[in-house]
Write a protein that holds these residues in place. Structure first.
Motif, PDB file in Angstrom:
ATOM      1  N   ARG A 148      35.752  33.918  37.427  1.00 39.05           N
ATOM      2  CA  ARG A 148      35.393  34.864  36.371  1.00 39.05           C
ATOM      3  C   ARG A 148      35.882  36.255  36.741  1.00 39.05           C
ATOM      4  N   PHE A 149      36.593  36.863  35.804  1.00 36.96           N
ATOM      5  CA  PHE A 149      37.084  38.231  35.969  1.00 36.96           C
ATOM      6  C   PHE A 149      36.372  39.127  34.963  1.00 36.96           C
ATOM      7  N   SER A 150      36.023  40.332  35.405  1.00 36.05           N
ATOM      8  CA  SER A 150      35.204  41.215  34.584  1.00 36.05           C
ATOM      9  C   SER A 150      35.876  42.565  34.346  1.00 36.05           C
ATOM     10  N   ASN A 151      35.786  43.006  33.116  1.00 35.99           N
ATOM     11  CA  ASN A 151      36.167  44.367  32.736  1.00 35.99           C
ATOM     12  C   ASN A 151      34.944  45.057  32.127  1.00 35.99           C
ATOM     13  N   ALA A 152      33.767  44.702  32.686  1.00 36.52           N
ATOM     14  CA  ALA A 152      32.489  45.142  32.114  1.00 36.52           C
ATOM     15  C   ALA A 152      32.390  46.645  32.000  1.00 36.52           C
TER      16      ALA A 152
ATOM     17  N   ILE B 147      41.637  41.248  29.030  1.00 35.84           N
ATOM     18  CA  ILE B 147      40.173  41.293  28.919  1.00 35.84           C
ATOM     19  C   ILE B 147      39.777  42.605  28.260  1.00 35.84           C
TER      20      ILE B 147
ATOM     21  N   GLU C 187      33.969  43.207  28.543  1.00 35.69           N
ATOM     22  CA  GLU C 187      33.974  41.745  28.505  1.00 35.69           C
ATOM     23  C   GLU C 187      34.348  41.149  29.859  1.00 35.69           C
ATOM     24  N   SER C 188      34.165  39.815  29.954  1.00 34.35           N
ATOM     25  CA  SER C 188      34.625  39.052  31.109  1.00 34.35           C
ATOM     26  C   SER C 188      35.227  37.760  30.607  1.00 34.35           C
TER      27      SER C 188
ATOM     28  N   THR D 129      36.317  48.018  37.265  1.00 28.06           N
ATOM     29  CA  THR D 129      35.021  47.365  37.457  1.00 28.06           C
ATOM     30  C   THR D 129      35.002  46.782  38.867  1.00 28.06           C
TER      31      THR D 129
ATOM     32  N   ASP E  34      34.282  38.536  39.830  1.00 31.38           N
ATOM     33  CA  ASP E  34      32.838  38.640  40.080  1.00 31.38           C
ATOM     34  C   ASP E  34      32.113  37.306  40.186  1.00 31.38           C
TER      35      ASP E  34
ATOM     36  N   ARG F 295      24.239  38.452  32.978  1.00 27.59           N
ATOM     37  CA  ARG F 295      25.520  38.254  33.659  1.00 27.59           C
ATOM     38  C   ARG F 295      25.334  37.629  35.038  1.00 27.59           C
TER      39      ARG F 295
END
Length: 457
Positions: free
Chosen positions: A91-95, A135, A139-140, A178, A217, A303
């Motif tokens: 899982r990759f996050s751009n939160a 992304i 979002e992730s 992030t 993440d 999350r």
């Protein structure tokens, strides 16, 4: 009679021979259904550089501009999966980004040492069968399953403790990155403008180090039925401040090794701690209004717990920062926020066993935000609430394991810092303290995945 007995015996032998020749019952021979289980977590907490890293190298050469973030370069994040499988997903996050993040050249391989990988272990990772993914901010995204060819037998004891290197190229400029500040694990970065280098198994492309995780993440593994994850949820004392850099000796790591000795490759302990985190605060959080401790436990439960696969237990250790001079929260506010989160978990995931951990003492801390008497009084009152029957399904008494009853603070042997070798801050236990905490947990809490329903009977 002897002739009849002999005939019966012959018939039985023939029947037995026929049974052995028949094909096995497909239902009996079919393997039990596998499922995804969280194997590693690095809870994202905000836009770099807002946060509380430990032993961080100078990052100005890897990331010259905080606003631009990563620029046309490859990051090789090193993580330790707590269980292994033949397939993984990432899982990759751009939160906490403010612009779309595009990644390509994503690979996953077995770390040899430093940024170098075991030859032949590196595998490309796709997203919807495409080699790149964009992304949106906030979002992730999960990758497609990637076959880990180097995993021949997931229960191979020689895999335990080995580390996965996840490499990815940031296309253009990422903008605010992030991240998880306090990895206590060295990862690697190629220079800005160096392009996609994740396919390379050598170390030449990665001259810069970082003690933080960026964008990645979570990692999940395909695991047999019955395998499950335990989430360690909390603040810096779960994140591992003052433990050993690259030593994997936070209290969740200690618990993991104890569980491995009993259950092998069937129980993962994943660390969802964030240094400086609070239960109730801050009231607002976002990329334009960040806070070093990240978003509140109340707001990140989706999350960091609910969105993860295979979770069957949660150990929650938190409250110190709410009562610090950074939080200034009342006991009622914190207790109410804790009960609110627990009620939600019980409503949405009644199969998760909820384990409360008593908050350890910070009395006498050298930190300007901690160590005062009022904070300790609130901490002890919160511990009374945590211990109250019915609040949690079970309780782990970390306070009793670390407290010096004479001083009211941490035991003296738990004070010196293990990361830097300094004198310690009387807030974070050192390696010895985390060792005591990890051994204070009753392994009987983690039998086969029974969950809260069974515990409540």
């Amino acid at each position: 009679m002897p002739r009849r007995a002999g005939l019966i015996a012959s018939l039985l032998v023939a029947a037995l021979a026929l049974v052995t020749l028949l094909p096995p019952d497909p239902a009996a021979a079919a393997p039990k259904k596998s499922h995804w289980v969280a194997s590693w977590v690095g809870s994202v907490q905000g836009p770099y550089p807002v946060g509380n890293p430990s032993a961080q190298p100078d990052q100005r050469y890897a990331f010259p501009s905080e606003a631009a973030g990563a620029r046309d370069q490859t990051l090789r994040m090193v993580v330790r999966p707590d269980i292994w499988g033949r397939e993984a997903r990432l899982r990759f996050s751009n939160a906490f980004g403010t612009k779309p993040l595009t990644l390509d050249g994503v690979h996953a391989g077995l770390q040899l040492g430093g940024p170098a990988l075991v030859k032949g272990s590196n595998r490309p990772v796709t997203f919807g069968r495409k080699a790149s993914v964009t992304i949106p901010p906030g979002e992730s995204v999960w990758s497609d399953p990637v076959r880990l060819a180097f995993v021949k037998r997931p229960d191979d004891r020689l895999l335990a403790g080995r580390k996965l290197a996840v490499s990815f190229h940031v296309v253009g400029e990422s903008g605010p990155m992030t991240w998880h500040a306090k990895a206590l694990q060295t990862s690697y970065v190629s220079p800005p403008g160096s392009g996609a280098r994740g396919h390379e198994e050598g170390e030449a492309a990665f001259p810069y180090g970082t003690s933080s995780w960026f964008f990645l993440d979570a990692v999940e593994m395909r695991a047999p039925a019955g395998a499950f994850a335990v989430v360690a949820f909390g603040d810096s004392i779960t994140d591992g401040t003052a433990s050993t850099m690259n030593g994997d000796d936070r209290w969740p790591d200690v618990l993991s090794r104890r569980l491995k000795a009993v259950h092998g490759n069937r129980v993962a302990v994943v660390n969802a701690g964030i240094g400086g985190n609070q239960i109730a605060g801050p009231a607002e959080y976002g990329p334009h209004k960040p806070f070093p401790g990240g978003p509140s436990a109340r707001s990140r439960i989706d999350r960091d717990v609910l969105a993860l696969s295979g979770v069957r237990a949660l150990i929650w250790l938190e409250g110190t920062n709410d009562f610090s001079r950074n939080g200034n929260a009342s006991l009622e506010t914190v207790r109410s926020a804790m009960d609110e989160v627990l009620a939600r978990l019980r409503r949405e995931r009644p199969d998760i066993k909820l384990i409360g951990a008593t908050v350890v003492s910070a009395l006498g801390s050298s930190s300007p935000a901690h160590g005062f008497v009022e904070q300790d009084e609130k901490r002890r009152d919160l511990n009374d609430h945590i211990r109250r029957p019915g609040v949690f399904d079970a309780v782990v008494d970390f306070d009793a394991a670390t407290l010096d009853p004479t001083s009211g603070g941490l035991k003296e042997e738990f004070v010196p810092d293990s990361t830097t070798g300094g004198k310690g801050d009387r807030l974070h236990p050192n390696r010895s303290g985390y060792h005591a905490m990890g051994h204070a947990i009753d392994l009987g809490l983690f039998g086969p995945a029974k969950g809260r329903r069974a515990a409540a009977k």
